[in-house]
Structure formats: C-alpha cells, structure tokens
Design a protein around this motif. Structure first.
Motif, PDB file in Angstrom:
ATOM      1  N   SER A 106      15.153  10.015  12.812  1.00 24.11           N
ATOM      2  CA  SER A 106      14.296   9.757  13.844  1.00 24.11           C
ATOM      3  C   SER A 106      14.524   9.836  15.459  1.00 24.11           C
ATOM      4  O   SER A 106      13.873  10.556  16.227  1.00 24.11           O
ATOM      5  N   SER A 109      10.687   7.704   4.148  1.00 25.08           N
ATOM      6  CA  SER A 109      11.283   6.674   5.049  1.00 25.08           C
ATOM      7  C   SER A 109      10.237   5.871   5.751  1.00 25.08           C
ATOM      8  O   SER A 109       9.162   6.204   5.656  1.00 25.08           O
ATOM      9  N   TYR A 118       9.886  13.074  13.260  1.00 24.79           N
ATOM     10  CA  TYR A 118      10.650  12.754  11.815  1.00 24.79           C
ATOM     11  C   TYR A 118       9.659  12.079  11.045  1.00 24.79           C
ATOM     12  O   TYR A 118       9.559  12.494   9.845  1.00 24.79           O
ATOM     13  N   THR A 161      17.208   5.189  14.181  1.00 27.83           N
ATOM     14  CA  THR A 161      17.101   4.252  14.932  1.00 27.83           C
ATOM     15  C   THR A 161      17.446   2.814  14.418  1.00 27.83           C
ATOM     16  O   THR A 161      17.726   2.050  15.064  1.00 27.83           O
ATOM     17  N   THR A 162      17.913   3.036  13.038  1.00 25.60           N
ATOM     18  CA  THR A 162      18.324   1.739  12.425  1.00 25.60           C
ATOM     19  C   THR A 162      19.983   1.676  12.633  1.00 25.60           C
ATOM     20  O   THR A 162      20.574   1.029  12.116  1.00 25.60           O
TER      21      THR A 162
HETATM   22  C1  AKB Z   1      16.306   6.309  10.954  1.00 20.47           C
HETATM   23  O1  AKB Z   1      16.644   5.131  11.559  1.00 20.47           O
HETATM   24  O2  AKB Z   1      15.732   7.205  11.541  1.00 20.47           O
HETATM   25  C2  AKB Z   1      16.567   6.479   9.368  1.00 20.47           C
HETATM   26  C3  AKB Z   1      15.270   5.977   8.679  1.00 20.47           C
HETATM   27  C4  AKB Z   1      14.843   4.552   8.776  1.00 20.47           C
HETATM   28  O3  AKB Z   1      14.764   6.716   7.985  1.00 20.47           O
HETATM   29  N1  AKB Z   1      17.511   5.371   9.207  1.00 20.47           N
END
Ligand code: AKB
Length: 317
Positions: free
Chosen positions: A80, A118, A143, A184-185
């Motif tokens: 993302s 996701s 994404y 992002t996580t």
């Molecule tokens: C992200 O943060 O982009 C990934 C997801 C939650 O798909 N970890």
C-alpha cells in the motif's frame, strides 16, 4: 517425501513467501517446490530457486511447462504505502502478474492457484468495525484497487474456466524472520526492532489507529489450510476475510512496556495515516471459520512474546 504436487512460488523471498516456502518444502519435498523472486535472499544449495521477474510472462510460462507445475502461489506485490509512490508501476506489477498467472493456469491445466488479497481492498465507506465479508468496498490506494479488481478476476476465472483459485484478505502480518516492505501496517514490525535496538520508536500512525493484525505463523497456517481444503467447501471465490487480533499503536506500545518498562513511544504521522484511516479496525471472518474451519492461535500478548524472544536471539547472533 513423495508428493504429486509441483509447486511454483512467485515472490518466495518476501515476508510470507520466505516462511511459506519452508513449510511447503517440508510437506512436499525440496524438489517439488520451485521458489522464485527477482532476488535470491537465501542462497542455499539444497533448494530449488530461480530468479524470475513476475512481469516476464514468457519466463513464467516456460517454468510452468518445464516443471509440470500443478499449484502456483503468486505472492509478489507492491504494497500500500510503496504503491502510492509509483501508482502506475504498482498497478502494472500487481495486475499483470495476476492476469499472466490466471491465463497460464487455465492454458496449462494448473490445478490450483493462491493469490493474496488484503484489508486494503476495503475503503472509507466500508463499515470499520467487524467488517463483513461483502460490504461496500471503495479502496483509496492503488494497491487496494488492485486487490479489489484482482479478487473479481479470481472469481471470474473460477466461474468462467473452473480454475480453482483461492484467496485470503490478509490483515497486517507481524513477522520476525523477514521484514515486510512498503506497507502501512509495517510499524507493528518496526516497533520491535527499534525497541530492542534503541528502546524507543517513533510511529508513523496515530496512537489510537486500530488495525487488524496477525502473527505470521497464523497467516501461513491459514494459507495452507485454505489450499488443502476440499474444493466444495470453498464458497467464497473472491477472497476470504481473515482475522486474528486488532490493536492500536498505543496498545502495542503498552504491551511492549509490560516486558520492557523503559521503552518509549513517540508519534509523527505521515501520508500512511490517511491510508490507515480508510481501512477496517476489525474484521468479521466467520465465513472462513465456517467454510474451512479457520481458527487463529496467537493473541496480541502471545505475538509480542514471540516477536521479542525471537528478535532478541536474532540480534544477539
Ligand atoms: C500493507 O500494509 O500494505 C499490507 C496489507 C495490509 O496488505 N501489510
């Protein structure tokens, strides 16, 4: 171990691939699992590894033919946060790779395909708490758009060609062996490294931003269980909601402070905050639990223990 399966993993060196490949090798034998990525992270003589760019359609087709591939795991993706720095490339990589794999799987009679979706497929209009399997979905990142579109392509190939393609909507994955890249996580992994190295961490999300998360062992087990489930029990052909835990940066910091009382957490948000604000805070995964028996094992405290114990050993060599 004898196995009739011939498995190709595209993106084997990433956060999920590096751990999933080991379990698949144990189950099916080293010779039956072809690992591939644009770079080789683990140059071991005893495993099968090929340098392969997922955008190189010809090369992928050649491997499927020459290795008699029966199952494909397509794990390569631009995540993302990184995707927002080059949206056109993120779209190209995420979508072209999926369409190549789906087309070749039909053409060469591959039995089964796994493709990860996701929580990014959801958006600001989606109900945030206990997000249902099929709510309104309006992803805001490239994404997320690629994940929502990809889910529909998977369902289309199942309906139109009978391709047994299966998918999970992963939450943020917390792992210690291989770091995530560009998500992002990611804060929820970085925090452990920084806690052990510097005893402090500055988080790029706000203290109270709750997001769904999962320890990597659970994520790998979910993937294997989904792929081993009988075809008739797979009722969702877009992608299954999948959940384990949910916490905010503030709660995670407190949990680390229980084990490391001097650990200090600061906050300095950036563009990733807006991405997180459009995502669910918790997920209803009852369809996965009902259809193929999903059950998570790691709660937040168990995950924090695993992360600190294993990273400590890794850092101390
Ligand atoms: C992200 O943060 O982009 C990934 C997801 C939650 O798909 N970890």
């Amino acid at each position: 171990m004898a196995s009739n399966e011939r498995i190709l993993i595209l993106g084997s060196e990433g956060q999920l691939g590096s751990e999933l490949s080991v379990i698949l090798q144990q189950k099916h034998g080293l010779q039956n699992v072809i690992c591939s990525d644009i770079r080789n992270g683990k140059p071991e003589a005893d495993r099968r590894f090929m340098e392969l760019d997922v955008l190189d359609a010809e090369a992928i087709e050649q491997v499927i033919i020459s290795e008699n591939i029966t199952t494909i795991y397509l794990l390569a993706a631009v995540l993302s946060a990184k995707g927002e720095t080059n949206p056109n490339f993120a779209w190209k990589l995420n979508m072209d790779s999926l369409l190549h794999v789906l087309n070749f799987a039909v053409k060469h009679k591959v039995n089964r395909v796994f493709w990860p979706s996701s929580i990014a497929a959801f958006g600001p209009t989606t109900p945030r708490d206990f997000t249902p399997q099929l709510p309104y979905m309006d992803p805001t990142t490239v994404y997320g758009i690629s994940k929502l579109s990809g889910e529909l392509w998977c369902q289309y190939y199942f309906n139109r060609y009978g391709l047994d393609v299966r998918s999970l909507r992963y939450p943020g994955i917390i792992s210690w062996k291989t770091p995530p890249g560009g998500g992002t996580t990611d804060y929820a992994v970085e925090i452990f490294h920084e806690a052990l190295k510097k005893n402090e961490y500055t988080c790029f999300l706000q203290e109270n931003t709750a997001l769904p998360m999962m320890f990597v062992d659970d994520a790998i087990r979910a993937t294997i269980e989904l792929m081993e489930a009988p075809a008739e029990s797979i009722k969702v052909r877009t992608s299954y909601n999948l959940a384990a835990v949910s916490f905010t940066p503030g709660e995670l910091a407190k949990s680390i402070q229980k084990r490391m009382p001097d650990f200090k957490m600061g906050y300095k948000t950036d563009y990733r905050q807006a991405i997180a604000d459009g995502w669910p805070s918790s997920i209803d995964d009852s369809a996965a639990r009902k259809d193929w028996g999903w059950n998570h094992q790691f709660d937040t405290e168990g995950m924090v223990d695993e992360m600190l114990d294993n990273l400590k050993k890794q850092l101390l060599g």
